[in-house]
Motif scaffolding. Structure first.
Motif, mmCIF file in Angstrom:
data_model
loop_
_atom_site.group_PDB
_atom_site.id
_atom_site.type_symbol
_atom_site.label_atom_id
_atom_site.label_comp_id
_atom_site.label_asym_id
_atom_site.label_seq_id
_atom_site.Cartn_x
_atom_site.Cartn_y
_atom_site.Cartn_z
ATOM 1 N N PRO A 39 0.828 -1.209 0.000
ATOM 2 C CA PRO A 39 0.000 0.000 0.000
ATOM 3 C C PRO A 39 0.862 1.259 0.000
ATOM 4 C CG PRO A 39 -0.031 -1.040 2.165
ATOM 5 C CD PRO A 39 0.771 -1.941 1.263
ATOM 6 N N GLY A 40 0.296 2.348 -0.419
ATOM 7 C CA GLY A 40 1.021 3.616 -0.438
ATOM 8 C C GLY A 40 0.202 4.676 -1.145
ATOM 9 N N PRO A 41 0.676 5.921 -1.091
ATOM 10 C CA PRO A 41 -0.090 7.020 -1.695
ATOM 11 C C PRO A 41 -0.277 6.885 -3.206
ATOM 12 C CG PRO A 41 1.997 7.802 -0.744
ATOM 13 C CD PRO A 41 1.841 6.386 -0.330
ATOM 14 N N THR A 42 0.743 6.347 -3.906
ATOM 15 C CA THR A 42 0.595 6.192 -5.364
ATOM 16 C C THR A 42 -0.495 5.193 -5.691
ATOM 17 O OG1 THR A 42 2.960 6.628 -5.598
ATOM 18 C CG2 THR A 42 1.837 5.715 -7.501
ATOM 19 N N VAL A 43 -0.566 4.118 -4.918
ATOM 20 C CA VAL A 43 -1.607 3.114 -5.143
ATOM 21 C C VAL A 43 -2.987 3.761 -4.963
ATOM 22 C CG1 VAL A 43 -2.591 0.926 -4.331
ATOM 23 C CG2 VAL A 43 -0.103 1.222 -4.417
ATOM 24 N N ARG A 44 -3.133 4.522 -3.880
ATOM 25 C CA ARG A 44 -4.439 5.153 -3.627
ATOM 26 C C ARG A 44 -4.808 6.138 -4.743
ATOM 27 N NH1 ARG A 44 -2.460 4.620 1.649
ATOM 28 N NH2 ARG A 44 -1.473 6.664 1.712
ATOM 29 N N ARG A 45 -3.841 6.948 -5.132
ATOM 30 C CA ARG A 45 -4.121 7.929 -6.203
ATOM 31 C C ARG A 45 -4.517 7.227 -7.499
ATOM 32 N NH1 ARG A 45 0.250 10.935 -4.146
ATOM 33 N NH2 ARG A 45 1.679 9.925 -5.601
ATOM 34 N N ASN A 46 -3.771 6.179 -7.852
ATOM 35 C CA ASN A 46 -4.063 5.499 -9.118
ATOM 36 C C ASN A 46 -5.423 4.814 -9.094
ATOM 37 O OD1 ASN A 46 -1.636 6.386 -10.097
ATOM 38 N ND2 ASN A 46 -0.780 4.353 -10.499
ATOM 39 N N LEU A 47 -5.784 4.233 -7.955
ATOM 40 C CA LEU A 47 -7.095 3.579 -7.853
ATOM 41 C C LEU A 47 -8.216 4.605 -8.030
ATOM 42 C CD1 LEU A 47 -6.447 1.062 -4.926
ATOM 43 C CD2 LEU A 47 -6.965 0.478 -7.320
ATOM 44 N N LEU A 48 -8.082 5.738 -7.363
ATOM 45 C CA LEU A 48 -9.127 6.769 -7.465
ATOM 46 C C LEU A 48 -9.188 7.345 -8.880
ATOM 47 C CD1 LEU A 48 -8.662 8.653 -4.062
ATOM 48 C CD2 LEU A 48 -10.469 7.021 -4.683
ATOM 49 N N ARG A 49 -8.015 7.485 -9.526
ATOM 50 C CA ARG A 49 -8.000 8.025 -10.891
ATOM 51 C C ARG A 49 -8.615 7.029 -11.875
ATOM 52 N NH1 ARG A 49 -9.128 10.041 -14.675
ATOM 53 N NH2 ARG A 49 -7.959 11.372 -16.121
ATOM 54 N N GLY A 50 -8.364 5.731 -11.632
ATOM 55 C CA GLY A 50 -8.979 4.701 -12.476
ATOM 56 C C GLY A 50 -10.491 4.710 -12.341
ATOM 57 N N LEU A 51 -10.934 4.906 -11.111
ATOM 58 C CA LEU A 51 -12.370 5.017 -10.839
ATOM 59 C C LEU A 51 -12.950 6.209 -11.606
ATOM 60 C CD1 LEU A 51 -14.499 3.669 -8.942
ATOM 61 C CD2 LEU A 51 -13.883 5.386 -7.221
ATOM 62 N N ALA A 52 -12.241 7.335 -11.542
ATOM 63 C CA ALA A 52 -12.702 8.549 -12.232
ATOM 64 C C ALA A 52 -12.767 8.338 -13.745
ATOM 65 C CB ALA A 52 -11.786 9.723 -11.901
ATOM 66 N N ALA A 53 -11.863 7.491 -14.264
ATOM 67 C CA ALA A 53 -11.842 7.224 -15.706
ATOM 68 C C ALA A 53 -12.961 6.264 -16.113
ATOM 69 C CB ALA A 53 -10.489 6.640 -16.115
ATOM 70 N N GLY A 54 -13.670 5.722 -15.125
ATOM 71 C CA GLY A 54 -14.784 4.830 -15.420
ATOM 72 C C GLY A 54 -14.384 3.381 -15.612
ATOM 73 N N ALA A 55 -13.169 3.018 -15.196
ATOM 74 C CA ALA A 55 -12.709 1.637 -15.385
ATOM 75 C C ALA A 55 -13.386 0.691 -14.399
ATOM 76 C CB ALA A 55 -11.193 1.574 -15.186
ATOM 77 N N SER A 56 -13.525 -0.576 -14.798
ATOM 78 C CA SER A 56 -13.958 -1.631 -13.882
ATOM 79 C C SER A 56 -12.711 -2.241 -13.275
ATOM 80 C CB SER A 56 -14.725 -2.729 -14.620
ATOM 81 O OG SER A 56 -15.779 -2.170 -15.350
ATOM 82 N N LEU A 57 -12.535 -2.087 -11.972
ATOM 83 C CA LEU A 57 -11.333 -2.580 -11.302
ATOM 84 C C LEU A 57 -11.698 -3.799 -10.458
ATOM 85 C CD1 LEU A 57 -10.019 0.906 -10.042
ATOM 86 C CD2 LEU A 57 -9.539 -0.227 -12.211
ATOM 87 N N ARG A 58 -10.911 -4.862 -10.584
ATOM 88 C CA ARG A 58 -11.121 -6.050 -9.752
ATOM 89 C C ARG A 58 -9.807 -6.499 -9.158
ATOM 90 N NH1 ARG A 58 -15.184 -8.218 -13.902
ATOM 91 N NH2 ARG A 58 -16.286 -6.261 -14.203
ATOM 92 N N LEU A 59 -9.847 -6.856 -7.886
ATOM 93 C CA LEU A 59 -8.641 -7.307 -7.188
ATOM 94 C C LEU A 59 -8.738 -8.816 -6.980
ATOM 95 C CD1 LEU A 59 -6.046 -6.165 -5.822
ATOM 96 C CD2 LEU A 59 -7.316 -6.205 -3.686
ATOM 97 N N HIS A 60 -7.665 -9.520 -7.306
ATOM 98 C CA HIS A 60 -7.620 -10.974 -7.165
ATOM 99 C C HIS A 60 -6.456 -11.369 -6.284
ATOM 100 C CE1 HIS A 60 -10.746 -11.450 -10.147
ATOM 101 N NE2 HIS A 60 -10.180 -10.460 -10.773
ATOM 102 N N GLY A 61 -6.530 -12.609 -5.774
ATOM 103 C CA GLY A 61 -5.586 -13.021 -4.742
ATOM 104 C C GLY A 61 -4.148 -13.132 -5.156
#
Ligand SMILES: *Cc1c(COP(=O)(O)O)cnc(C)c1O
Length: 365
Positions: free
Chosen positions: A113-135
């Motif tokens: 985890p880290g600030p870059t991860v958080r920023r990129n996740l939120l930016r991906g959300l803003a771009a309308g991407a479907s994000l899925r996390l797998h094990g």
């Protein structure tokens, strides 16, 4: 908009290869005087791929111009790609696919985890991407098969698949072009032919594309690829295979593209700046990020900090002078704050929430 150097040198490629203009090319190359003294080099240069695109910069734009071009030719309505939770590649794909009206699906695996991860996740959300996390790796492959099968079953159309990092041969072509772009800048007198280029290597499309393009341009430049991932993402075998497959693709598309052997003597893969692993900070990387910041350039700890740490250590230890060194900046610097501001992490799938609720253990982004 100017014609790509790859297309002006090999006009056959312009009609044979899928391509969509996304970037702001050519990117500038500038002297990096503030850090030159620390290296003992005659001159230190910065290739500013951090501003390679109007919406989001970094090295992925060059690959996506070909990959998303192919998705469009295929008539795909969506693209599916892979990466770690904070992947710059998944984010760049989401932003530029979205700009072209394509749905972006990102299959992600956990990372520090880290600030870059958080920023990129939120930016991906803003771009309308479907994000899925797998094990894990096995899990992500299984999930991918299920995802693609589900798409077929629902009749929604098969997504165009882009491998992790965009380092398919077609994506690598973007960096063959980048090397020819640099060769044009050398020919125009903007900089001397570099003796060495330092670049971070995650999935190798960037360093291998540069190596192939430099060979075609006839430049004597050595590529120093600084590993930030483990095999199979980065390895000497991967470099040779990707080089051969990219060269073959280009020769199939235009027989005028020359036959070039892997330039063994001009490729170095450095293993000694990776540290404990992908996305995990090293002291040298953290220090390099700080030195870059004081010299006016924003880097990060996962890729570019480790690459610059290698440049500083290796060049400072090298005897003699007269060397012209180039640092290829692969990290986005186009501001993303506005797009992120209105986003709330609760809109992400629940698996991602821990990146926002758990502490980072003091790791820099
Ligand atoms: C993806 C990435 C790289 C690595 O590029 P590869 O072509 O995958 O080797 C380097 N730097 C940054 C900032 C990246 O996002």
């Amino acid at each position: 908009m100017s014609v790509l150097p790859l297309f002006s040198r090999f006009p056959g490629l312009a009609s044979a290869l899928p391509y969509v203009a996304l970037g702001s090319l050519p990117t500038p190359v500038v002297r990096w005087s503030a850090l030159a003294g620390a290296t003992g080099a005659a001159s230190l240069w910065l290739k500013q791929d951090d501003i390679s695109g109007p919406l989001y910069g970094g090295n992925k734009v060059r690959k996506l111009e070909f990959l998303l071009g192919a998705a469009r030719v295929r008539g795909a309505g969506s693209v599916l790609t892979f990466g770690a939770a904070g992947s710059n590649h998944a984010l760049a794909t989401a932003i530029y696919a979205g700009a072209l009206g394509l749905e972006a699906i990102s299959m992600m695996v956990p990372q520090e985890p880290g600030p870059t991860v958080r920023r990129n996740l939120l930016r991906g959300l803003a771009a309308g991407a479907s994000l899925r996390l797998h094990g894990g790796r096995g899990a992500v492959r299984g999930a991918t098969v299920a995802e693609v099968a589900g798409r077929f079953a629902s009749g929604a159309g098969r997504p165009f698949i882009i491998p992790a990092g965009g380092s398919a041969p077609l994506g690598t072509v973007g960096f063959v072009n980048a090397a020819l772009e640099l060769a044009d800048q050398v020919a125009a007198g903007e900089l001397p032919a570099p003796d060495r280029i330092y670049v971070a290597s995650g999935t190798m499309g960037t360093c291998v594309g540069l190596l192939l393009g430099l060979a075609v341009a006839g430049l004597p430049t050595e590529v120093v690829a600084v590993r930030v991932t483990v095999a199979p993402y980065t390895s000497p075998e991967k470099a040779r295979r990707l080089f051969a497959r990219t060269a073959a693709l280009l020769r199939r598309a235009d027989p005028a593209f020359p036959q070039v052997a892997f330039p063994e003597a001009r490729f170095t893969l450095r293993d000694d700046f990776l540290g404990p692993g992908y996305g995990r900070a090293t002291a040298a990387g953290t220090e390099a990020v700080a030195r870059a910041a004081s010299a006016g350039v924003t880097l990060e700890g996962t890729y570019t900090g480790k690459a610059l740490a290698c440049l500083l250590a290796v060049e400072a230890a090298r005897a003699g002078n007269g060397r012209n060194i180039l640092f290829w900046n692969t990290y986005n610097s186009v501001p993303q704050g506005e797009a992120i501001k209105a986003m709330d992490y609760h809109q992400l799938p629940a698996d991602f929430h821990r990146y926002f609720t758990e502490s980072d253990g003091g790791l820099p982004g």
